[in-house]
Enzyme design. Structure first.
Site, PDB file in Angstrom:
ATOM      1  N   ASP A 149       0.909  -1.412   0.057  1.00  0.00           N
ATOM      2  CA  ASP A 149      -0.001  -0.088   0.084  1.00  0.00           C
ATOM      3  C   ASP A 149       0.862   1.329   0.016  1.00  0.00           C
ATOM      4  O   ASP A 149       1.815   1.445   0.849  1.00  0.00           O
ATOM      5  CB  ASP A 149      -0.939   0.124   1.321  1.00  0.00           C
ATOM      6  CG  ASP A 149      -1.833   0.970   1.156  1.00  0.00           C
ATOM      7  OD1 ASP A 149      -2.955   1.096   0.641  1.00  0.00           O
ATOM      8  OD2 ASP A 149      -1.552   2.216   1.673  1.00  0.00           O
ATOM      9  N   LEU A 150       0.810   2.132  -1.211  1.00  0.00           N
ATOM     10  CA  LEU A 150       1.586   3.200  -1.242  1.00  0.00           C
ATOM     11  C   LEU A 150       1.428   4.390   0.156  1.00  0.00           C
ATOM     12  O   LEU A 150       2.483   4.964   0.631  1.00  0.00           O
ATOM     13  CB  LEU A 150       1.085   3.912  -2.218  1.00  0.00           C
ATOM     14  CG  LEU A 150       2.041   5.106  -2.988  1.00  0.00           C
ATOM     15  CD1 LEU A 150       3.435   4.293  -3.138  1.00  0.00           C
ATOM     16  CD2 LEU A 150       1.455   5.899  -4.200  1.00  0.00           C
TER      17      LEU A 150
END
Length: 199
Positions: A149-150
Site C-alpha cells: 500500500d502506497l
C-alpha cells in the site's frame, strides 16, 4: 485497549498513537459488494472513491445490490458513474465468481488470511492488496499488513526514516518493523493511514 498497549512498545509508532483516537475494527457482511468497492477505490483518493461508491449505490436506489443485480447492470451504466472499462469488467468478474463459486462470509471467516487471499485472487482484477482491504475492513482481521500500500509505504518512510529509493530494501525494512506489531498489524496500518492523512 490491548492493541494500543502492544503497539506502544514501538516508540516511534507510540508518537502516532498519542495523536489519534482509538480505532475499533468492525466486521461487515456482503463480501461481494465490499470487494467491488475495493476494486473501485484502486488508485483513487479516498474522497473520489467515496463519491464513485455513492453514485454506484444510487444505481440501486441506495440499496446494496445482489451479485445477480450487479451482473445484470449494463457496462455503460457502470462507466457512466466514473469506472474505467477495466474496473467495469472486474466488478462483473466478482459478481460472476460470487454466483458460481460462492463468497459466503461464513465460509471465508473459517479460512486463514492466506487462504482468503488465495481464494479471492483467482478472480481476474482482484490482487493481493484488494483482498488485504477485505481482510481488514470486512472480515475484521487484526493481523494483516499491507506492504504494497502506497500510503503505508509513505507513512513508514517518513516515520522510520527509511530509504524509499531502494524498493527491495524498503519492503524488507517494513516487514521487519511491522513483525513487532503482530498480532495487531492491521491496527498499525490503520493508525499510520490516519496519521499520514493529517500531515
Amino acid at each position: 485497549m490491548e492493541h494500543l498497549l502492544h503497539l506502544s512498545k514501538d516508540k516511534k509508532l507510540k508518537k502516532v498513537l498519542d495523536t489519534t483516537k482509538p480505532y475499533k475494527l468492525r466486521k461487515r457482511k456482503n463480501i461481494c459488494l465490499r470487494l467491488c468497492a475495493s476494486i473501485m477505490s484502486q488508485q483513487l483518493s479516498t474522497r473520489v472513491a467515496e463519491v464513485i461508491f455513492k453514485r454506484f449505490l444510487a444505481l440501486y436506489e441506495g440499496k446494496e445490490p445482489t451479485p445477480d443485480q450487479l451482473l445484470n447492470t449494463p457496462p455503460e451504466k457502470l462507466r457512466a458513474i466514473g469506472l474505467s472499462n477495466a474496473k467495469v469488467s472486474y466488478v462483473h468478474n466478482v459478481a460472476r465468481f460470487a454466483i458460481e463459486q460462492g463468497m459466503d462470509e461464513k465460509k471465508l471467516r473459517k479460512m486463514s488470511n492466506d487462504e482468503v487471499i488465495a481464494y479471492l485472487t483467482q478472480i481476474k482484477g482482484v490482487g493481493q492488496w484488494t483482498v488485504e482491504m477485505i481482510l481488514m475492513f470486512t472480515l475484521g482481521r487484526e493481523d494483516v499488513f499491507a506492504a504494497d500500500d502506497l500510503g503505508i509505504q509513505t507513512a513508514m518512510t517518513r516515520l522510520y526514516k527509511l530509504d524509499k529509493e531502494n524498493k527491495k530494501q524498503l519492503r524488507e525494512d517494513m516487514l521487519r518493523i511491522s513483525a513487532n506489531w503482530s498480532p495487531y498489524r492491521t491496527y498499525g496500518c490503520l493508525y499510520l493511514w490516519r496519521w499520514k492523512d493529517k500531515k
